[in-house]
Scaffold this motif. Structure first.
Motif, short mmCIF file in Angstrom:
data_model
loop_
_atom_site.label_atom_id
_atom_site.label_comp_id
_atom_site.label_asym_id
_atom_site.label_seq_id
_atom_site.Cartn_x
_atom_site.Cartn_y
_atom_site.Cartn_z
N LEU A 205 -43.19 49.65 -17.80
CA LEU A 205 -42.39 49.61 -16.57
C LEU A 205 -41.13 48.78 -16.74
O LEU A 205 -40.04 49.21 -16.38
N HIS A 206 -41.26 47.60 -17.32
CA HIS A 206 -40.14 46.66 -17.36
C HIS A 206 -39.40 46.65 -18.69
O HIS A 206 -38.40 45.94 -18.83
N GLY A 207 -39.84 47.45 -19.68
CA GLY A 207 -39.15 47.50 -20.96
C GLY A 207 -37.74 48.06 -20.87
O GLY A 207 -36.80 47.48 -21.44
N PRO A 208 -37.51 49.18 -20.16
CA PRO A 208 -36.14 49.73 -20.10
C PRO A 208 -35.10 48.77 -19.55
O PRO A 208 -34.04 48.60 -20.17
N PRO A 209 -35.34 48.10 -18.39
CA PRO A 209 -34.31 47.14 -17.96
C PRO A 209 -34.15 45.98 -18.92
O PRO A 209 -33.06 45.42 -19.05
N LEU A 210 -35.22 45.62 -19.61
CA LEU A 210 -35.12 44.56 -20.60
C LEU A 210 -34.22 44.99 -21.75
O LEU A 210 -33.39 44.20 -22.24
N LEU A 211 -34.35 46.23 -22.18
CA LEU A 211 -33.48 46.74 -23.24
C LEU A 211 -32.02 46.79 -22.80
O LEU A 211 -31.11 46.46 -23.57
N THR A 212 -31.81 47.19 -21.55
CA THR A 212 -30.44 47.22 -21.03
C THR A 212 -29.82 45.84 -21.06
O THR A 212 -28.66 45.66 -21.43
N TRP A 213 -30.60 44.84 -20.68
CA TRP A 213 -30.12 43.45 -20.70
C TRP A 213 -29.80 43.01 -22.12
O TRP A 213 -28.76 42.40 -22.37
N LEU A 214 -30.67 43.34 -23.08
CA LEU A 214 -30.42 42.96 -24.47
C LEU A 214 -29.14 43.61 -24.99
O LEU A 214 -28.37 43.00 -25.73
N GLY A 215 -28.90 44.85 -24.57
CA GLY A 215 -27.71 45.54 -25.03
C GLY A 215 -26.42 44.97 -24.47
O GLY A 215 -25.36 45.18 -25.04
N ARG A 216 -26.52 44.26 -23.35
CA ARG A 216 -25.32 43.71 -22.72
C ARG A 216 -25.05 42.26 -23.10
O ARG A 216 -24.09 41.66 -22.62
N LEU A 217 -25.92 41.68 -23.91
CA LEU A 217 -25.72 40.28 -24.31
C LEU A 217 -24.45 40.15 -25.13
O LEU A 217 -24.10 41.04 -25.91
N GLU A 218 -23.77 39.03 -24.98
CA GLU A 218 -22.57 38.77 -25.78
C GLU A 218 -22.96 38.57 -27.24
O GLU A 218 -24.06 38.13 -27.56
N HIS A 219 -22.02 38.89 -28.12
CA HIS A 219 -22.30 38.84 -29.54
C HIS A 219 -21.99 37.48 -30.15
O HIS A 219 -22.05 37.32 -31.36
N SER A 220 -21.64 36.49 -29.35
CA SER A 220 -21.20 35.22 -29.90
C SER A 220 -22.33 34.50 -30.63
O SER A 220 -22.11 33.87 -31.65
N ASP A 221 -23.56 34.57 -30.10
CA ASP A 221 -24.69 33.90 -30.73
C ASP A 221 -25.61 34.95 -31.33
O ASP A 221 -26.58 35.40 -30.69
N ILE A 222 -25.32 35.36 -32.55
CA ILE A 222 -26.08 36.41 -33.19
C ILE A 222 -27.51 35.97 -33.44
O ILE A 222 -28.46 36.75 -33.27
#
Length: 952
Positions: A205-222
């Motif tokens: 249920l909650h995996g898709p929004p979690l993936l969306t959030w991970l995809g929108r994270l800034e790349h500054s802290d790899i």
């Protein structure tokens, strides 16, 4: 539904649902049940949850809420009936007073897979009363709860409902608050605390929004991002689709090594060599054996292969992904892969099929439109680079059936632009603006697109007006870059006349700067530099080689240097290069790495205290800028007294003016450019700036333009609109007749090697590049007509070009392929001229072609088009004929007349050499050129003891 739905309470807004896509009545019932439970009216909420449970048997929230309601009411019934010893199962449901109990808001979407172990977990504890707190009391999760594991399920029965309820509440609370970091922690705790199937349901249920959030994270802290992705990958174990989505997300970011590291951890394999897509795919197949059957898996394979440079394989995988899921991301990936693979025809077909779909382009998803726009831009750029717009025919075929619309009109404009038809492109864009009604057409800004077309034709004044109508907030990088460049030119050339023309405005700045403060220049007496664009197969290049060879022995010239822009940019650029390298002449190819921009501060430190002049050069178009920078460097290094510029190299002349060279001139070999077949784009970007540059340079009292014919001088003066005819001088082509060899009679041996056994068979020859301007198909058609009158004739063309195969195919199709000989480029042209009986030239335009001069030297009469200076090179009626041909038949008639008059042929064989020897003497031309170099007949070179350069 069988339940009676209580009225909605206006003063208590329903909690936000975390799911979308529910049927309307289901969403309404769910909200009403939550409101009733928030008010404590569990008895009224119970029939609604039961109705939802019947409609959605696997609904987790309904099952959970019904279990909690039952547990609560059972405990209350036990407390009420204990003194009366009434069995709990006989207690009516409406006997207990309502109690307020806040509930979670999360729910499973339809199609999820909850299971019966959850029901068993609640059943095992639902009759056990809580001692210290009720089930519905709010809980605060501790750090120990986050680290709980499956062994916590073995605690006392009284604690199990509390732990299960706390975990669910934490998950749903984090989801409702959209606190995804807390959601990740809560799902990790749920995975360790809840029964396996229930935990899987929550992750699904909650995996898709979690993936969306991970995809929108800034790349500054790899490092932090990769740690979150690792935790998500562990959480998504046994969720193949979520795992594939996660890997695809990482691959779209270009981090193949991160995927390989994750796969190695999850499969407990040693990490392979980084960056290998094949290894990554093997690990994917170990972890997710059925990945190839999923759209996300096919897309992941395509991304991995594309990142590894295997673009053609990536195209196949994108097609599989698109077949399984016709989504925007997959189509965007396919179009990008086709661009990377360089398969322009397939890319055009894919865009064409996209246009042919039922939905109109404007109704498609924005991502698809953006991908198609990027693909069309790529095809246009490739067509402009190669000069071949045939790849766009597939798109134009589908465009014909498209209804009018902004996007379709923009694509039509792009197709026109690929053919360098800026006028048609602007017409299509105007139609697009009318279709859009002036409204936005994202991601395109049609006013900005008009500005781009105008800028491409260097119409900067009109482009400024178009950009003024464009949306200033447009985030398109192309628009921003071009707008910034345009505004920089406008600010720098603020005093330029209206409308602003580029690069003419910069030429004016340079001329003003040099006039106000000339660069100091100390020439080396007797040093001459020749500048040539190439040493390819052509008359001008042959003249360059001939004059270099002759001037090396000229005592008036102390040093001769040859500067060549390119010898390898295109096939044939080096035709005369090897022969020049064999000569004892200093030569330098200054156009190497031409695409790499030069830095003025590094290459021309002499301009460090001339920032305005340096800035004007830096803002020039790439080709003009590189020509000026590189030639200025070479001129300041060699410091010649005179510069001889072959052909139309106006930027080279401007470089001489900037460097301070005292004597330089242009040496042309054809009619003026307005007689050429040129497109509007060529006129705007090349010939219009050339004309402006020549006119400004003619303001110098010593600048002249030479031409190899009187006709060429006349057209040059008319084209430039310059009143002083003395600034346009004639120097005929110089031919080194001694190097060609003497006329030794017919070359019978060569004729025999060509299969011409009959010594009386006439051979009609030609020596030219097989390019459209030479009209080789007219030549071939004339040959066909000649054969009708002289069936034993043979035909010979020395030279090659783009139309070689076309001419050969024409001859074969008309039955004389065995009589047409095409040896290609040859070095010993004299041997081949002696195999000819008549020289035929069908050019559309010429200056004075060397080929007709060389042919006459060997006693070969000439039939040629009366264009340019051709008539000046022929003794009309004595050594040949210059004819104003309207068709190939006119050439055929002239050749047939000569073949039927052997006496005339005999006289021409004697007259032709005498005519060209008297007119095109090498010594005469050398004396004329030395006069333009400023070297008198008695001039001797001076020793140069000064510094290498003295420029300010």
């Amino acid at each position: 539904m069988h339940a009676t739905v209580p009225p909605r309470l206006p003063d208590a807004p329903p909690p936000a649902t975390l799911t979308t896509g529910w049927p309307g009545h289901v969403t309404l019932l769910r909200r009403q049940a939550r409101l009733l439970m928030d008010r404590g009216d569990h008895r009224a909420a119970r029939p609604i949850w039961e109705s939802l449970r019947r409609s959605l048997p696997r609904d987790t929230e309904a099952r959970h809420c019904l279990a909690q309601i039952r547990s609560l009411l059972q405990r209350e019934d036990q407390a009420t009936r204990r003194s009366a010893d009434v069995p709990p199962h006989e207690l009516p449901w409406d006997a207990a007073p309502p109690t307020r109990m806040p509930m979670p808001a999360g729910s499973m979407p339809a199609g999820s897979m909850p299971s019966e172990p959850v029901r068993a977990a609640f059943t095992s504890a639902e009759l056990v009363p809580a001692r210290s707190a009720t089930l519905h009391a709010p809980s605060a999760r501790s750090s120990s709860a986050a680290r709980s594991s499956s062994r916590d399920l073995t605690v006392a029965p009284a604690e199990v409902p509390q732990r299960l309820d706390d975990t669910l509440l934490d998950v749903h609370a984090a989801a409702r608050a959209q606190d995804h970091s807390a959601l990740l922690v809560a799902l990790e705790a749920a995975r360790a605390t809840l029964p396996t199937e229930e935990a899987r349901d929550l992750v699904a249920l909650h995996g898709p929004p979690l993936l969306t959030w991970l995809g929108r994270l800034e790349h500054s802290d790899i490092a932090m991002r990769e740690d979150l992705e690792r935790r998500a990958a562990q959480l998504f174990a046994r969720h193949d689709r979520l795992m594939l989505r996660l890997f695809r997300q990482i691959a779209e970011d270009g981090r193949v090594d991160a995927i390989i590291t994750l796969l190695a951890e999850l499969t407990s394999r040693p990490p392979p060599a980084p960056g290998d897509p094949a290894t990554a795919l093997r690990l994917v197949s170990l972890l997710l054996p059925g990945y190839a059957e999923e759209a996300q898996g096919a897309a992941l394979a395509a991304l991995l292969l594309g990142n590894g440079g295997r673009h053609r394989e990536a195209v196949d995988w994108w097609r599989k992904a698109l077949c399984r899921e016709a989504g925007t991301a997959n189509r965007r990936g396919l179009l990008a892969a086709l661009r990377a693979a360089g398969d322009d025809h397939a890319l055009a077909r894919e865009i064409g099929s996209w246009l042919a779909d039922d939905a109109t382009p404007a109704a498609r998803a924005g991502g698809e439109r953006s991908a198609v726009i990027a693909g069309v831009r790529h095809l246009v750029q490739r067509a402009q680079q190669t000069g071949d717009a045939s790849t766009l025919e597939a798109i134009e075929l589908y465009l014909a059936d498209q209804p009018p619309g902004p996007l379709a009109s923009w694509i039509a404009a792009s197709c026109a632009l690929a053919r360098n038809d800026g006028r048609a492109a602007l017409s299509h864009l105007d139609a697009a603006l009318r279709c859009s009604g002036g409204t936005a057409c994202p991601p395109l800004d049609l006013h900005a697109e008009r500005a781009l077309v105008l800028m491409r034709d260097h119409l900067y004044g009109e482009a400024l007006e178009a950009f003024a109508l464009a949306d200033p907030a447009s985030n398109d990088g192309l628009y921003a870059r071009r707008r910034e460049h345009l505004q920089a030119i406008a600010r720098f050339c603020k005093s330029a006349p209206h409308p602003l023309r580029y690069p003419e405005c910069l030429v004016d700045v340079i001329m003003t700067e040099v006039a106000a403060r000339p660069v100091r220049y100390r020439p080396r007496r007797g040093h001459v530099v020749m500048v040539a664009g190439s040493l390819g197969q052509g008359g001008g290049e042959r003249q360059t080689q001939t004059m270099v060879r002759r001037l090396l022995g000229e005592p008036r010239i102390a040093r001769l240097t040859l500067l060549v822009r390119s010898v390898h940019l295109k096939p044939g650029d080096d035709f005369f290069y090897d022969s020049v390298k064999a000569l004892p002449v200093a030569h330098h190819v200054y156009g190497r790495d031409w695409a790499q921009p030069s830095t003025i501060a590094t290459v021309l430190p002499e301009l460090a205290n001339r920032p305005h002049l340096a800035r004007a050069i830096a803002l020039m178009p790439h080709n003009m800028r590189e020509e000026i920078i590189r030639l200025c460097r070479a001129l300041w290094d060699h410091r010649p007294q005179a510069v001889h510029i072959w052909q139309d190299m106006h930027a080279a002349a401007l470089a001489c003016h900037i460097a301070g060279v005292p004597r330089f001139f242009i040496h042309r070999g054809s009619l003026s450019p307005d007689y050429w077949a040129q497109t509007g784009h060529q006129t705007a970007t090349h010939f219009r700036p050339m004309r402006h540059c020549y006119r400004r340079l003619l303001e110098r009292p010593d600048f002249v333009i030479l031409n190899n014919s009187q006709a060429g001088c006349h057209t040059d003066q008319e084209w430039l609109g310059w009143p002083d005819a003395s600034r346009f001088r004639v120097i005929y082509n110089a031919v080194d007749f001694a190097a060609l060899g003497p006329e030794q009679g017919r070359n019978v041996a060569l004729r025999e090697t060509l299969g011409i056994a009959d010594p009386a068979a006439p051979v009609i020859g030609g020596a030219f590049r097989l390019q459209p301007v030479k009209r080789p198909l007219w030549w071939a058609e004339a040959a066909r007509l000649i054969l009708q009158a002289a069936p034993d004739a043979h035909f010979l063309i020395i030279g090659d070009g783009d139309m070689t195969e076309t001419v050969a195919a024409f001859a074969t199709a008309h039955g004389f392929g065995h009589r047409l000989h095409l040896p290609g480029r040859v070095a010993n042209v004299g041997d081949w001229y002696r195999a000819m009986d008549i020289k035929l030239l069908t050019s559309e335009r010429e200056g004075i072609p060397n080929a007709i001069i060389e042919a006459q030297h060997f006693g070969v009469p000439v039939v040629a088009t009366d264009v340019g200076g051709v008539a000046e090179a022929i003794a009309q009626g004595e050594s040949g004929f210059a004819i104003k041909a309207q068709s190939p038949a006119d050439y055929a008639d002239a050749v047939i007349r000569i073949l039927r008059d052997p006496a005339w042929q005999a006289r021409a064989r004697l007259q032709a050499p005498a005519h060209v020897h008297a007119m095109f003497s090498l010594d005469t031309v050398v004396d004329q050129l030395c006069g333009f170099y400023g070297l008198s007949r008695t001039c001797r070179s001076d020793a140069d003891t000064g510094s290498r350069r003295d420029n300010a």
